[in-house]
Design an enzyme around this catalytic site. Structure first.
Site, short mmCIF file in Angstrom:
data_model
loop_
_atom_site.label_atom_id
_atom_site.label_comp_id
_atom_site.label_asym_id
_atom_site.label_seq_id
_atom_site.Cartn_x
_atom_site.Cartn_y
_atom_site.Cartn_z
N ASP A 86 4.53 -40.12 -61.42
CA ASP A 86 3.99 -39.88 -60.09
C ASP A 86 2.49 -39.60 -60.21
OD1 ASP A 86 6.32 -40.16 -58.74
OD2 ASP A 86 6.81 -38.03 -58.64
N THR A 103 0.63 -37.55 -57.52
CA THR A 103 0.32 -36.25 -56.95
C THR A 103 0.91 -35.11 -57.77
OG1 THR A 103 0.31 -37.26 -54.77
CG2 THR A 103 0.41 -34.85 -54.86
N ASP A 105 9.71 -35.86 -58.06
CA ASP A 105 9.77 -34.54 -57.43
C ASP A 105 10.61 -34.53 -56.16
OD1 ASP A 105 8.14 -35.99 -55.79
OD2 ASP A 105 6.35 -34.77 -56.08
#
Length: 1122
Positions: free
Chosen positions: A449, A451, A771
């Site tokens: 990912d 972020t 996440d």
């Protein structure tokens, strides 16, 4: 009754209430409590302010309604662990043989057997005969030591992992309202009457009743087996159950049942998984007939299925007339497991063959000499003597088998993994599945990912487009904006964000404000403050209960919308989300004066070009803000989301900066140098993603790579029918470095495509970070799934193998280093162990054939193989990793576990040791001018000759342990003093050897040596270090390739459809590929199962302990008999 007296409802009333669902349950609430407010009133709690935090009040609730804990099954006692250790087949064989030998040593045969005594010098009388029992007793003593060492090891591991489990439990927090404030409290501290906030991604910690909800949908498959998401709300189904996952929306619930009194807890008790069931014999006895209790091998609560798994079928259950096998929960074998399985099979065959051959040859020689050469007849009075010899031959054969199999290997695996797991916690890696630790060392691809992982996840609005003006150098103040723009901007951001997201003042003077909750929403709330307005005052006016309708953010919508009802009865919808997606739904925009003007497709394209691409090019995440008004007299059908969220008026665009973590570029370079390809998979705009990827070093201008969004990705990999084709995927993924605007489905497709691909010579080993709740399938599919410990949802954590407690990409690189260190530690130990085994087997076999006895006695073998190797495994498995581990490519699945360098070292050192041993064996008596130990009687006095042979053999192993510290030809002394465990074990082993030689006596068949003899023994042992340098100087290219091809090489890849059928942590040796009889001799792998059992039981975190797949029928039957 105390509950009824004090709270107006009893524990049983609340438990009964939670068994209802849907309309029936709503009716039950009305009958008993009038409504949810009535329930709160009876429970003496406030729907808005929750409970007060007076300790006596909370303790009283725990006393009446129970604690939010499910007591784990009692740990095994030390005696039980000892009994488990004794179950080892080889140890049982040794015990039986030693007992027979012990009994025969006290038996005095009647009649005249003098001639036989003269032939074989049996030493049946005097001191020699009297000492016959000592060797058998010493074997039993050695077995006892081995059993105790194993049991103590298991006991200490169990304590360590229970401590780790407790730490995980204490770290799980849940948003609860206490004294009117939202606080994060430990799940174990939640009590009945608490008001908790539930949101997208949560795993519910207790049963409760909804008192307010927004677009709430829950996955109850963990209890019901039904995969469809269940809509929750006051008017639909207000019942929330522990262990279920919130898949959409948000809301508040009042807790009605905790711990063993929740619906999940009741099932736990019925399964006999907790101590609580002892108090409910009636329930348990009735449960036995309906619920399978096949959990005997598990240490903890058996509710450990991972998210996304289908409900398990019981073994023997038939589907469509065919019996269905019980499926395992884990993925295919890890790289090391596969290679160790193959190696164990090979060693099992070899050891068994040599052991049988040794026994057969000894019996043939004995019979040939007694009944052939000396022309003896079988005499009944001599039967016990014959049997005594046959037992001795059998013990020699078993000893050869014991030596042939690497006894210390399972312990080395256990220690190395456990040591790495503990150390990885210090490096912010919380390992949930032990094999993931080792698998990570072989990773060839990381799909990360953006972020929070590659970036700091500290988001701030740095640019915006409002009222027709692009603010690229400084944000506007409220005085710069028209009122018609300021109002929808401030109110829209304040109410159209999760109320759990907030910005608090810095805890230190001069520090940055604390962002709590979703970081993108925190950035927008911070923007409201920067403009000069207070979002909290707006939230106080428009409380969460006043929100009319909420379309919460999810990966499909990529936006969030909230409807509020104005005082005049009209409605206003506020929307925020991905700029391109929201702008497509806008038909008007607010101009410089705040007036709404038409917004055409051409205008939109121009804004994308001038504003959005400009911001994205600077690495900013672009969020569009919009609204729409609806009249009071003709409201729309709020369930028709597509028609509601359309014809919007654009308020503006914000550009949110999320800086790259300063340490990430170096970490990316390390990965690339280590042969690992890093890919960014993000939901952001493709230009933002490209900019961040360039800053991280994932892409370079000169590289031939692909950067694309999810739409283009799907267009390339699907055929005309919309089906994914592996061949099309294979044309994309090797060059793909950035996948933007991707959905969780795209991430799963990419991961599966890379794993299933055959375009590379070796199957890729893929690690994935995630996440979100919908990242679960990709995390599960990956070889290693990393969940974010800070930003990750409970569902993502549950699907993962490792949790990054700091959400930092550099922690993944540390995991790679530890994984490679585990692999190397096992390889180091194998190099050392197999050298011992090769030499010991050859010496025992040839010695038995030539001398009619093994030069190394059974007790000596046990010392060498079981005791010293246990210490050696501890020494070699606790080496710290170095950065040099990241300077080589991954080993890969098809590379032999024992490389040519390792085989060169094993055979080279075995050659030296065999030469020394046989020279000492056949010429040592002459060289040292001592009595020969060859051809002595069965129970004769120990000789210096054979003591020297044994001593030199052990000392060569001690010094060869130093050689084994390196497996790639490096300097073996480098860093030797940085590992105190290694140094202590080396010195400790030497001291123990001195004690055994000088004081072992008849038990160890040793006698004291003179100083000069000791010096020669030490010299011959130390020469191993010199010989090691000579061996390492031989070029590998001069060695034949077959030396590394077949040893420990993993099996060919299994069909992807069958992936997941492998056993959890240890390969299943009862698989049809391994015949049943082999199991007896696979001591190495059997010992892994014994020694890792405790680790296995604790490999799942608390996130898993509340999750169990059951069919609706089973749940109904539980309710029926309750």
């Amino acid at each position: 009754q105390s509950g009824a007296d004090e709270y107006g409802c009893t524990l049983n009333e609340l438990k009964t209430l939670m068994e209802f669902r849907g309309a029936e349950g709503i009716q039950k609430i009305k009958e008993c409590f009038e409504d949810t407010n009535g329930l709160c009133k009876r429970l003496k709690t406030s729907p808005s302010d929750g409970l007060n935090e007076r300790p006596e009040e909370l303790d009283n609730r725990r006393a009446v309604f129970g604690q939010n804990l499910i007591p784990p099954k009692k740990p095994k006692t030390f005696i039980e662990l000892v009994w488990e250790a004794v179950q080892d087949v080889t140890l049982i064989i040794l015990i039986v043989a030693a007992l027979i030998s012990l009994g025969l040593s006290f038996y005095k045969p009647p009649g005249n057997t003098g001639k036989l005594h003269n032939i074989f010098a049996l030493g049946g009388g005097g001191e020699e005969g009297a000492a016959g029992w000592i060797e058998s007793a010493a074997i039993l003593g050695s077995v006892l030591v081995v059993v105790l060492v194993t049991a103590i090891n298991d006991y200490t591991k169990e304590k360590q992992f229970r401590g780790l489990q407790n730490k995980i439990e204490q770290e799980q927090k849940f948003a609860t309202i206490r004294n009117g404030q939202i606080v994060e409290i430990s799940v174990a501290d939640i009590v009945v009457g608490d008001i908790t906030q539930v949101k997208y991604g949560d795993l519910l910690p207790a049963d409760g009743i909804i008192i307010q909800s927004n677009d709430l949908k829950v996955d109850e498959s963990s209890l019901t087996g039904e995969s469809d998401h269940v809509k929750k709300g006051l008017a639909v189904d207000p019942f929330m159950l522990a262990g279920t996952h919130v898949m959409e929306g948000s809301g508040k619930m009042v807790v009605t049942a905790v711990g063993v009194n929740s619906q999940t807890g009741i099932i736990f008790s019925l399964l006999g998984a907790s101590d609580h069931d002892a108090d409910e014999p009636t329930e348990n006895s009735r449960a036995d007939g309906q619920i399978n209790h096949d959990h005997g091998g598990q240490e903890m609560i058996p509710l450990t299925e991972r998210v996304g798994d289908a409900p398990e079928e019981e073994e023997g259950e038939e589907t469509d007339g065919e019996p269905k096998k019980k499926k395992s929960r884990r993925k295919e074998q890890s790289v090391l497991q596969a290679k160790l399985t193959k190696l164990a099979v090979q060693i099992g065959y070899g050891g068994f063959f040599v052991a049988i051959l040794t026994v057969v040859i000894l019996i043939i020689i004995f019979c040939a000499e007694v009944f052939g050469k000396y022309n003896q007849e079988w005499k009944s009075e001599c039967t016990s003597v014959y049997v005594q010899y046959f037992v001795k031959f059998f013990i020699i054969g078993v000893t050869v088998l014991v030596v042939a199999v690497p006894e210390g290997l399972p312990l080395a695996v256990t220690i190395s993994l456990a040591f790495s797991v503990m150390k990885m916690m210090e490096d912010n890696n919380l390992v949930r599945h032990l094999d993931a630790c080792e698998t990570m060392g072989n990773a060839t691809a990381i799909c990360s990912d953006k972020t929070g992982t590659l970036t700091t996840n500290r988001m701030t609005v740095v640019e915006c487009y409002l009222a027709g003006k692009h603010y690229s150098n400084g944000l506007p103040k409220h005085s710069d904006l028209p009122a018609n723009v300021l109002q929808p901007l401030v109110t829209g951001i304040s109410v159209n964000s999760a109320y759990t997201s907030k910005v608090l003042p810095a805890d230190k003077e001069g520090g940055q404000p604390m962002q709590i909750g979703n970081k993108t929403e925190c950035a927008l709330l911070g923007f409201v403050s920067d403009v000069g307005r207070d979002y909290e005052s707006i939230r106080q006016d428009i409380t969460e209960e006043k929100l009319f309708k909420v379309y919460t953010f999810n990966s499909v919508r990529k936006s969030m919308s909230t409807v509020i009802q104005n005082e005049d009865g009209s409605f206003r919808l506020y929307t925020k989300g991905a700029s391109e997606i929201v702008l497509k739904k806008c038909t008007s925009i607010l101009d410089q004066s705040g007036e709404s003007i038409k917004f055409t497709v051409a205008d939109r394209n121009q804004m994308v070009k001038d504003v959005i691409e400009n911001m994205a090019g600077n690495g900013l995440r672009t969020i569009a803000l919009a609204y729409r008004d609806f009249p009071a007299d003709s409201p729309p059908d709020w369930e028709q989301e597509n028609s509601v969220v359309s014809n919007l008026t654009c308020v503006g665009i914000t550009g949110i900066e999320d800086p790259v973590r300063p340490e990430v570029p170096d970490a990316i370079i390390k990965c690339q140098r280590a042969g690992i390809t890093v890919r960014m998979v993000t939901g952001d705009n493709v230009n933002t993603a490209r900019s961040i990827a360039a800053k991280c070093g994932i892409i370079n201008p000169q590289d031939d790579i692909l950067v694309m969004d999810g739409k283009e990705f799907n267009r390339r990999i699907r055929n005309s029918k919309g089906e994914i084709e592996q061949s099309r995927l294979d044309a994309v993924w090797p060059k793909l470095r950035v996948l933007a605007r991707s959905s969780p489905t795209d991430k799963h497709t990419l991961v599966k495509g890379i794993i299933d691909s055959t375009v590379t010579p070796v199957r890729e080993v893929v690690a994935v970070t995630g996440d979100g709740t919908n990242d679960g399938p990709a995390l599960k599919k990956a070889d290693v799934g990393f969940a974010m410990g800070i930003a990750g949802t409970d569902v993502a954590k549950e699907a993962s193998d490792i949790i990054l407690t700091d959400d930092n990409f550099t922690s993944i690189v540390k995991a790679v280093k530890w994984g490679r260190n585990v692999y190397d530690s096992i390889a180091k130990f194998l190099q050392f162990q197999l050298t011992v085994n090769v030499v010991a087997v050859i010496v025992a076999f040839l010695g038995a054939c030539i001398l009619k006895d093994s030069p190394l006695k059974a007790v000596q073998m046990l010392w060498v193989n079981l005791i010293m190797d246990t210490l050696a495994s501890l020494a070699l498995a606790t080496e710290q990793p170095t950065d040099a581990l990241l300077l080589r490519k991954p080993y890969g699945r098809n590379k032999a576990l024992i490389s040519r360098t390792m085989m060169k070292n094993i055979l080279g050192h075995a050659f030296y040791q065999l030469i020394v041993i046989f020279v000492l064996l056949f010429a040592g008596d002459v060289l040292f001018d001592i009595d020969s130990g060859r051809g002595l009687s069965l129970h004769s006095t120990p000789t210096q000759h054979f003591t020297i042979v044994f001593n030199v053999f052990v000392l060569m192993q001690i010094f060869n342990e130093i050689n084994a510290r390196r497996i790639h030809g490096e300097n073996v002394f480098n860093g030797v003093f940085t590992n105190p465990i290694f140094c202590c074990i080396l010195i400790g082993t030497f001291i123990l050897q001195v004690i055994i030689v000088e004081f072992g006596g008849q038990a160890f068949t040793t006698t004291g040596l003179s100083l000069s003899q000791w010096l020669w023994c030490v010299f011959l042992g130390m020469f191993e270090l010199v010989w090691g340098q000579i061996v390492s100087s031989i070029p590998n290219k001069n060695l034949p390739k077959f030396l590394s091809v077949s040893i420990g090489k993993s099996e060919p890849e299994v069909d992807p459809a069958l992936r997941g059928e492998a056993e959890d942590t240890v390969p299943d040796l009862t698989d049809q590929n391994l015949r049943r009889g082999q199991i007896l001799w696979f001591r190495g792998l059997n010992r892994i199962q014994q020694q890792i059992r405790v680790v296995n039981a604790f490999r799942s975190s608390l996130y898993e302990t509340r999750h169990y797949k059951r069919s609706m029928n089973s749940l109904t039957s539980i309710h029926d008999f309750l």
